[in-house]
Each structure stands twice: as structure tokens, then as C-alpha cells.
Scaffold this motif. Structure first.
Motif, PDB file in Angstrom:
ATOM      1  N   MET A  39      64.280  35.448  42.523  1.00 23.93           N
ATOM      2  CA  MET A  39      62.998  36.130  42.336  1.00 23.93           C
ATOM      3  C   MET A  39      62.730  37.099  43.487  1.00 23.93           C
ATOM      4  O   MET A  39      63.357  37.027  44.552  1.00 23.93           O
ATOM      5  N   MET A  40      61.803  37.997  43.238  1.00 22.94           N
ATOM      6  CA  MET A  40      61.449  38.994  44.254  1.00 22.94           C
ATOM      7  C   MET A  40      60.941  38.324  45.524  1.00 22.94           C
ATOM      8  O   MET A  40      60.344  37.258  45.482  1.00 22.94           O
ATOM      9  N   ARG A  41      61.179  39.008  46.601  1.00 22.97           N
ATOM     10  CA  ARG A  41      60.688  38.557  47.894  1.00 22.97           C
ATOM     11  C   ARG A  41      59.295  39.151  48.122  1.00 22.97           C
ATOM     12  O   ARG A  41      58.964  40.202  47.561  1.00 22.97           O
ATOM     13  N   PRO A  42      58.497  38.508  48.949  1.00 26.53           N
ATOM     14  CA  PRO A  42      57.137  39.006  49.190  1.00 26.53           C
ATOM     15  C   PRO A  42      57.079  40.430  49.751  1.00 26.53           C
ATOM     16  O   PRO A  42      56.096  41.139  49.535  1.00 26.53           O
ATOM     17  N   ASP A  43      58.123  40.858  50.455  1.00 24.87           N
ATOM     18  CA  ASP A  43      58.103  42.198  51.054  1.00 24.87           C
ATOM     19  C   ASP A  43      58.703  43.277  50.142  1.00 24.87           C
ATOM     20  O   ASP A  43      58.824  44.433  50.543  1.00 24.87           O
ATOM     21  N   CYS A  44      59.013  42.924  48.890  1.00 19.74           N
ATOM     22  CA  CYS A  44      59.586  43.886  47.951  1.00 19.74           C
ATOM     23  C   CYS A  44      58.520  44.901  47.537  1.00 19.74           C
ATOM     24  O   CYS A  44      57.410  44.541  47.175  1.00 19.74           O
ATOM     25  N   LYS A  45      58.877  46.173  47.568  1.00 16.20           N
ATOM     26  CA  LYS A  45      57.910  47.228  47.222  1.00 16.20           C
ATOM     27  C   LYS A  45      57.558  47.239  45.742  1.00 16.20           C
ATOM     28  O   LYS A  45      56.542  47.794  45.344  1.00 16.20           O
ATOM     29  N   ASP A  46      58.388  46.607  44.902  1.00 19.42           N
ATOM     30  CA  ASP A  46      58.129  46.555  43.464  1.00 19.42           C
ATOM     31  C   ASP A  46      57.296  45.343  43.045  1.00 19.42           C
ATOM     32  O   ASP A  46      57.065  45.133  41.855  1.00 19.42           O
ATOM     33  N   LEU A  47      56.865  44.559  43.998  1.00 18.21           N
ATOM     34  CA  LEU A  47      56.083  43.361  43.693  1.00 18.21           C
ATOM     35  C   LEU A  47      54.752  43.740  43.054  1.00 18.21           C
ATOM     36  O   LEU A  47      54.059  44.645  43.515  1.00 18.21           O
ATOM     37  N   ARG A  48      54.423  43.058  41.960  1.00 13.96           N
ATOM     38  CA  ARG A  48      53.190  43.327  41.218  1.00 13.96           C
ATOM     39  C   ARG A  48      52.435  42.022  40.975  1.00 13.96           C
ATOM     40  O   ARG A  48      52.967  40.934  41.156  1.00 13.96           O
ATOM     41  N   TRP A  49      51.176  42.180  40.524  1.00 12.90           N
ATOM     42  CA  TRP A  49      50.356  41.008  40.255  1.00 12.90           C
ATOM     43  C   TRP A  49      50.953  40.146  39.142  1.00 12.90           C
ATOM     44  O   TRP A  49      50.716  38.933  39.101  1.00 12.90           O
ATOM     45  N   THR A  50      51.730  40.724  38.258  1.00 12.31           N
ATOM     46  CA  THR A  50      52.370  39.922  37.211  1.00 12.31           C
ATOM     47  C   THR A  50      53.370  38.922  37.814  1.00 12.31           C
ATOM     48  O   THR A  50      53.541  37.828  37.287  1.00 12.31           O
ATOM     49  N   HIS A  51      53.976  39.316  38.924  1.00 18.20           N
ATOM     50  CA  HIS A  51      54.899  38.403  39.607  1.00 18.20           C
ATOM     51  C   HIS A  51      54.130  37.247  40.254  1.00 18.20           C
ATOM     52  O   HIS A  51      54.586  36.101  40.242  1.00 18.20           O
ATOM     53  N   VAL A  52      52.967  37.572  40.805  1.00 15.19           N
ATOM     54  CA  VAL A  52      52.116  36.530  41.403  1.00 15.19           C
ATOM     55  C   VAL A  52      51.683  35.546  40.316  1.00 15.19           C
ATOM     56  O   VAL A  52      51.723  34.322  40.506  1.00 15.19           O
ATOM     57  N   ARG A  53      51.295  36.093  39.164  1.00 17.36           N
ATOM     58  CA  ARG A  53      50.878  35.244  38.042  1.00 17.36           C
ATOM     59  C   ARG A  53      52.029  34.340  37.617  1.00 17.36           C
ATOM     60  O   ARG A  53      51.835  33.145  37.366  1.00 17.36           O
ATOM     61  N   ALA A  54      53.224  34.885  37.520  1.00 16.85           N
ATOM     62  CA  ALA A  54      54.391  34.089  37.115  1.00 16.85           C
ATOM     63  C   ALA A  54      54.629  32.935  38.084  1.00 16.85           C
ATOM     64  O   ALA A  54      54.856  31.792  37.656  1.00 16.85           O
ATOM     65  N   VAL A  55      54.561  33.222  39.378  1.00 15.13           N
ATOM     66  CA  VAL A  55      54.767  32.171  40.377  1.00 15.13           C
ATOM     67  C   VAL A  55      53.675  31.108  40.270  1.00 15.13           C
ATOM     68  O   VAL A  55      53.947  29.908  40.364  1.00 15.13           O
ATOM     69  N   ASN A  56      52.447  31.532  40.034  1.00  7.22           N
ATOM     70  CA  ASN A  56      51.354  30.571  39.893  1.00  7.22           C
ATOM     71  C   ASN A  56      51.535  29.700  38.650  1.00  7.22           C
ATOM     72  O   ASN A  56      51.250  28.499  38.684  1.00  7.22           O
ATOM     73  N   LEU A  57      51.995  30.288  37.549  1.00  6.19           N
ATOM     74  CA  LEU A  57      52.265  29.496  36.338  1.00  6.19           C
ATOM     75  C   LEU A  57      53.402  28.500  36.568  1.00  6.19           C
ATOM     76  O   LEU A  57      53.328  27.345  36.129  1.00  6.19           O
ATOM     77  N   ILE A  58      54.434  28.947  37.259  1.00  8.62           N
ATOM     78  CA  ILE A  58      55.557  28.054  37.589  1.00  8.62           C
ATOM     79  C   ILE A  58      55.053  26.889  38.433  1.00  8.62           C
ATOM     80  O   ILE A  58      55.372  25.720  38.168  1.00  8.62           O
ATOM     81  N   ASN A  59      54.234  27.195  39.442  1.00 13.70           N
ATOM     82  CA  ASN A  59      53.704  26.141  40.303  1.00 13.70           C
ATOM     83  C   ASN A  59      52.826  25.162  39.534  1.00 13.70           C
ATOM     84  O   ASN A  59      52.878  23.949  39.776  1.00 13.70           O
ATOM     85  N   ALA A  60      52.022  25.660  38.599  1.00 13.81           N
ATOM     86  CA  ALA A  60      51.164  24.785  37.798  1.00 13.81           C
ATOM     87  C   ALA A  60      52.011  23.832  36.953  1.00 13.81           C
ATOM     88  O   ALA A  60      51.727  22.627  36.871  1.00 13.81           O
ATOM     89  N   GLN A  61      53.072  24.357  36.343  1.00 14.59           N
ATOM     90  CA  GLN A  61      53.918  23.508  35.509  1.00 14.59           C
ATOM     91  C   GLN A  61      54.709  22.510  36.351  1.00 14.59           C
ATOM     92  O   GLN A  61      54.854  21.341  35.971  1.00 14.59           O
ATOM     93  N   LEU A  62      55.196  22.954  37.502  1.00 18.37           N
ATOM     94  CA  LEU A  62      55.918  22.030  38.381  1.00 18.37           C
ATOM     95  C   LEU A  62      54.989  20.955  38.941  1.00 18.37           C
ATOM     96  O   LEU A  62      55.415  19.810  39.144  1.00 18.37           O
ATOM     97  N   SER A  63      53.729  21.301  39.157  1.00 18.98           N
ATOM     98  CA  SER A  63      52.752  20.303  39.607  1.00 18.98           C
ATOM     99  C   SER A  63      52.562  19.221  38.559  1.00 18.98           C
ATOM    100  O   SER A  63      52.417  18.036  38.891  1.00 18.98           O
TER     101      SER A  63
END
Length: 77
Positions: A39-63
Motif C-alpha cells: 500500500m501507499m506510504r504516508p509521504d506519497c504525493k498521490d495519497l488521497r482521502w480514499t486511501h485513508v478511508r480504505a485503511v480505516n475500513l481495513i482496521n475496522a474489519q480487523l478489529s
């Protein structure tokens, strides 16, 4: 009428199914780890809010998975 004779089925043991399921779980965990590393790194210039949402959904399911494991193993947080 003829009576139909049935065989007595052998009782099924849960161990083989559990072992198989356990191995599948470990394989899935390895796959998840590899995909997270891709997955993208936090310092990637192409990082978007959709990536943040994806990580949050992954974390919710893993929780939820972690909570199920805690419940299964009798662990209380």
C-alpha cells in the motif's frame, strides 16, 4: 418389504477441519501483510482521502476479527 440396512457412520472429529481452517487463517494473514506492505506510504504525493478511508475500513474489519479471537480465547480487554 425388505428392510434397508444402513451403515453406522463413523463419528467425525473436529481436529482435521480445525487444523485446515487454522492453516487457511495463517495463509490469509500472510497475504494481508504482503498487501499492506504494497500500500501507499504516508509521504506519497498521490495519497488521497480514499486511501485513508480504505485503511480505516481495513482496521475496522480487523478489529472485529481481533474481538472474535479474544472472545474465542476467553480474553477480556
Amino acid at each position: 418389504m425388505n428392510k434397508v440396512q444402513t451403515l453406522n457412520p463413523r463419528p467425525m472429529e473436529p481436529s482435521p477441519a480445525y487444523e485446515n481452517g487454522h492453516q487457511i487463517t495463517r495463509d490469509l494473514l500472510r497475504h494481508i501483510e504482503l498487501q499492506l506492505d504494497r500500500m501507499m506510504r504516508p509521504d506519497c504525493k498521490d495519497l488521497r482521502w480514499t486511501h485513508v478511508r480504505a485503511v480505516n475500513l481495513i482496521n475496522a474489519q480487523l478489529s472485529e476479527v481481533a474481538a472474535l479471537l479474544d472472545e474465542t480465547n476467553g480474553v477480556r480487554n
